[in-house]
Design a protein around this motif. Structure first.
Motif, PDB file in Angstrom:
ATOM      1  N   THR A  48      -6.485   7.342   7.328  1.00  0.00           N
ATOM      2  CA  THR A  48      -6.042   8.663   6.317  1.00  0.00           C
ATOM      3  C   THR A  48      -7.014   8.566   5.192  1.00  0.00           C
ATOM      4  O   THR A  48      -7.371   7.779   4.770  1.00  0.00           O
ATOM      5  CB  THR A  48      -4.754   8.215   5.644  1.00  0.00           C
ATOM      6  OG1 THR A  48      -4.838   7.062   4.849  1.00  0.00           O
ATOM      7  CG2 THR A  48      -3.686   8.159   6.687  1.00  0.00           C
ATOM      8  N   GLN A  51      -3.946  10.103  -0.408  1.00  0.00           N
ATOM      9  CA  GLN A  51      -2.891   9.294  -0.666  1.00  0.00           C
ATOM     10  C   GLN A  51      -1.621  10.157  -0.059  1.00  0.00           C
ATOM     11  O   GLN A  51      -0.613   9.287   0.617  1.00  0.00           O
ATOM     12  CB  GLN A  51      -2.501   8.860  -1.950  1.00  0.00           C
ATOM     13  CG  GLN A  51      -1.286   8.068  -2.350  1.00  0.00           C
ATOM     14  CD  GLN A  51      -1.283   7.592  -3.793  1.00  0.00           C
ATOM     15  OE1 GLN A  51      -2.335   7.720  -4.788  1.00  0.00           O
ATOM     16  NE2 GLN A  51      -0.243   7.014  -4.125  1.00  0.00           N
ATOM     17  N   THR A  54      -1.225   9.307   3.724  1.00  0.00           N
ATOM     18  CA  THR A  54      -0.737   8.080   3.679  1.00  0.00           C
ATOM     19  C   THR A  54       0.540   7.721   3.659  1.00  0.00           C
ATOM     20  O   THR A  54       1.115   7.260   4.618  1.00  0.00           O
ATOM     21  CB  THR A  54      -1.711   7.050   2.958  1.00  0.00           C
ATOM     22  OG1 THR A  54      -3.227   7.275   3.103  1.00  0.00           O
ATOM     23  CG2 THR A  54      -1.474   5.580   3.261  1.00  0.00           C
ATOM     24  N   SER A  63       3.629   3.075   9.731  1.00  0.00           N
ATOM     25  CA  SER A  63       2.499   2.211   9.154  1.00  0.00           C
ATOM     26  C   SER A  63       1.712   1.477  10.187  1.00  0.00           C
ATOM     27  O   SER A  63       0.649   1.059  10.027  1.00  0.00           O
ATOM     28  CB  SER A  63       3.233   1.246   7.980  1.00  0.00           C
ATOM     29  OG  SER A  63       4.282   0.379   8.494  1.00  0.00           O
ATOM     30  N   VAL A  66      -1.387   2.712  11.302  1.00  0.00           N
ATOM     31  CA  VAL A  66      -2.456   3.267  10.324  1.00  0.00           C
ATOM     32  C   VAL A  66      -3.238   2.013   9.898  1.00  0.00           C
ATOM     33  O   VAL A  66      -2.579   0.701   9.951  1.00  0.00           O
ATOM     34  CB  VAL A  66      -1.635   3.577   9.026  1.00  0.00           C
ATOM     35  CG1 VAL A  66      -2.699   3.854   7.995  1.00  0.00           C
ATOM     36  CG2 VAL A  66      -1.005   4.774   8.840  1.00  0.00           C
ATOM     37  N   THR A  69      -7.203   3.294   5.100  1.00  0.00           N
ATOM     38  CA  THR A  69      -6.783   4.455   4.001  1.00  0.00           C
ATOM     39  C   THR A  69      -7.795   4.519   2.978  1.00  0.00           C
ATOM     40  O   THR A  69      -8.787   3.717   2.949  1.00  0.00           O
ATOM     41  CB  THR A  69      -5.337   3.980   3.465  1.00  0.00           C
ATOM     42  OG1 THR A  69      -5.606   2.885   2.202  1.00  0.00           O
ATOM     43  CG2 THR A  69      -4.364   3.771   4.330  1.00  0.00           C
ATOM     44  N   TRP A  72      -7.247   7.264  -3.366  1.00  0.00           N
ATOM     45  CA  TRP A  72      -5.801   7.050  -3.987  1.00  0.00           C
ATOM     46  C   TRP A  72      -5.994   7.432  -5.451  1.00  0.00           C
ATOM     47  O   TRP A  72      -6.781   6.960  -6.147  1.00  0.00           O
ATOM     48  CB  TRP A  72      -5.570   5.430  -3.944  1.00  0.00           C
ATOM     49  CG  TRP A  72      -5.364   4.982  -2.501  1.00  0.00           C
ATOM     50  CD1 TRP A  72      -6.209   4.621  -1.545  1.00  0.00           C
ATOM     51  CD2 TRP A  72      -4.043   4.854  -1.990  1.00  0.00           C
ATOM     52  NE1 TRP A  72      -5.338   4.261  -0.194  1.00  0.00           N
ATOM     53  CE2 TRP A  72      -4.114   4.409  -0.625  1.00  0.00           C
ATOM     54  CE3 TRP A  72      -2.630   4.685  -2.496  1.00  0.00           C
ATOM     55  CZ2 TRP A  72      -2.995   4.084   0.122  1.00  0.00           C
ATOM     56  CZ3 TRP A  72      -1.630   4.487  -1.862  1.00  0.00           C
ATOM     57  CH2 TRP A  72      -1.645   4.048  -0.380  1.00  0.00           C
ATOM     58  N   ASN A  84       1.624  -1.716   3.120  1.00  0.00           N
ATOM     59  CA  ASN A  84       0.144  -1.362   2.745  1.00  0.00           C
ATOM     60  C   ASN A  84      -0.690  -2.367   2.538  1.00  0.00           C
ATOM     61  O   ASN A  84      -1.967  -2.238   2.616  1.00  0.00           O
ATOM     62  CB  ASN A  84       0.325  -0.284   1.605  1.00  0.00           C
ATOM     63  CG  ASN A  84      -0.884   0.534   0.931  1.00  0.00           C
ATOM     64  OD1 ASN A  84      -1.421   1.290   1.796  1.00  0.00           O
ATOM     65  ND2 ASN A  84      -1.471  -0.207   0.083  1.00  0.00           N
ATOM     66  N   ARG A  89      -8.025  -0.772   3.074  1.00  0.00           N
ATOM     67  CA  ARG A  89      -8.299   0.421   2.003  1.00  0.00           C
ATOM     68  C   ARG A  89      -9.939   0.585   2.173  1.00  0.00           C
ATOM     69  O   ARG A  89     -10.823  -0.430   1.775  1.00  0.00           O
ATOM     70  CB  ARG A  89      -8.055   0.088   0.885  1.00  0.00           C
ATOM     71  CG  ARG A  89      -8.349   1.367  -0.401  1.00  0.00           C
ATOM     72  CD  ARG A  89      -7.588   1.377  -1.859  1.00  0.00           C
ATOM     73  NE  ARG A  89      -6.206   1.272  -1.826  1.00  0.00           N
ATOM     74  CZ  ARG A  89      -5.331   1.357  -2.801  1.00  0.00           C
ATOM     75  NH1 ARG A  89      -6.089   1.716  -3.910  1.00  0.00           N
ATOM     76  NH2 ARG A  89      -4.258   1.279  -2.605  1.00  0.00           N
TER      77      ARG A  89
END
Length: 337
Positions: A48, A51, A54, A63, A66, A69, A72, A84, A89
């Motif tokens: 993604t 945010q 996500t 989730s 995913v 990400t 944010w 998460n 990230r």
């Protein structure tokens, strides 16, 4: 149990429960901002960019699909923290094209077209599609909007919450979780209707506001919400008035102009990113109470300041938290007759 009793029981369950949504039939083709996307099966490796995208997937219970990400503004919602924590990230702000494609995703949902679009900060849609990676721009950022004008684009038509519902419905269809998508949409519609009803009883039509997102520098003109974006939708829906008259998503407007308009309340964005000095809401508050222009505004003198998560000012699942928060502030913000 007799067949008659079993039949009656099943009939009762059907009457008391919503009808189940049909399963997705693959291959599925979805039109996204004028680009047809075809899926042979539900995506399994999603990255993604944004945010809002996500947390929509998390809310849909996806989730596990995913793998990365980026971009944010706030910490993840508490109910999604455990999931998460186990997902990479790639960047707090703009990820590189290589970092996204390096995860070998089979789907890339994108919150803002300026991230992945004709002049994408990450890359163009064609670059991703050349690698057989479908990109999905949230409809709220492309429908009724020209993203080639201004830093954040210009709305050609006012934001409609239906584009948010459309996003949830399309993502649910792509991943074959339509039941969960419909449950979310129905719940958000009910919350919105309740907030509107409560605001009407509290005299919201007497309240004006300005949304301050951030500023390149605390001494420069702030980025505030224009009259066709998401914050303005929140105000219009609750019967409040935006003092900013601009079609840009987040235009810069001088404090002298804002002070002259003298909004009833100030809504300031709280965020965890630190791209600009004014990303820190504590610095925003310190500026408002010390600057010779802003400190004399009624909203500042009477402490009618609402601190709202930046992500609640976007087309996201947090929008409904934001509109409830804004509605709750109406009563204390309504000027005395």
């Amino acid at each position: 149990m007799s067949l008659r009793r079993l039949s009656l029981l099943l009939t009762g369950l059907m009457l008391s429960s919503p009808l189940l949504a049909a399963s997705t039939q693959y291959p599925l083709t979805v039109d996204n901002c004028g680009v047809p996307l075809t899926f042979a099966q539900p995506p399994q490796k999603t990255v993604t960019i944004g945010q809002a995208a996500t947390e929509m997937l998390y809310a849909l219970g996806l989730s596990q699909q995913v793998i990365g990400t980026s971009l944010w503004f706030n910490d993840v919602l508490p109910q999604f923290k455990d999931a998460n924590d186990h997902i990479a990230r790639l960047a707090d702000n703009t990820p590189s094209f290589e970092s996204v494609t390096g995860k070998r995703p089979d789907f890339v949902p994108v919150q803002f077209e300026w991230m992945v679009g004709p002049q994408g900060a990450v890359g163009t849609r064609q670059q991703f599609h050349d690698l057989n990676i479908p990109t999905y721009i949230l409809p709220s950022d492309c429908e009724g909007k020209n993203n080639r004008v201004g830093a954040d684009g210009t709305r050609l038509a006012a934001f409609k919450v239906e584009t948010l519902y459309k996003t949830l419905a399309q993502l649910a269809m792509i991943f074959d979780v339509q039941d969960r998508g419909q449950q979310l949409i129905t719940g958000y519609q009910a919350r919105l209707a309740k907030a509107v009803e409560q605001a009407k009883t509290q005299g919201s039509h007497n309240v004006s506001a300005v949304f301050w997102f951030s500023s390149p520098d605390l001494n420069s003109d702030p980025f505030v919400a224009g009259r066709k974006g998401i914050p303005n939708f929140m105000l219009d829906t609750l019967g409040m008035r935006n003092v900013i008259d601009s079609d840009e998503e987040w235009p810069t407007v001088g404090w002298e102009t804002i002070a002259k308009a003298n909004p009833t309340i100030l809504v300031i964005a709280r965020m965890d990113r630190r791209r600009f000095p004014a990303d820190d809401h504590e610095k925003k508050l310190a500026f408002l109470t010390s600057d010779p222009v802003t400190r004399n505004m009624d909203a500042v003198k009477h402490d009618r300041i609402v601190i709202m998560d930046a992500s609640a000012m976007e087309s996201s699942v947090r929008l409904f938290d934001g509109i409830e928060q804004l509605g709750a502030a109406v009563q204390s913000a309504t000027p005395a007759p």
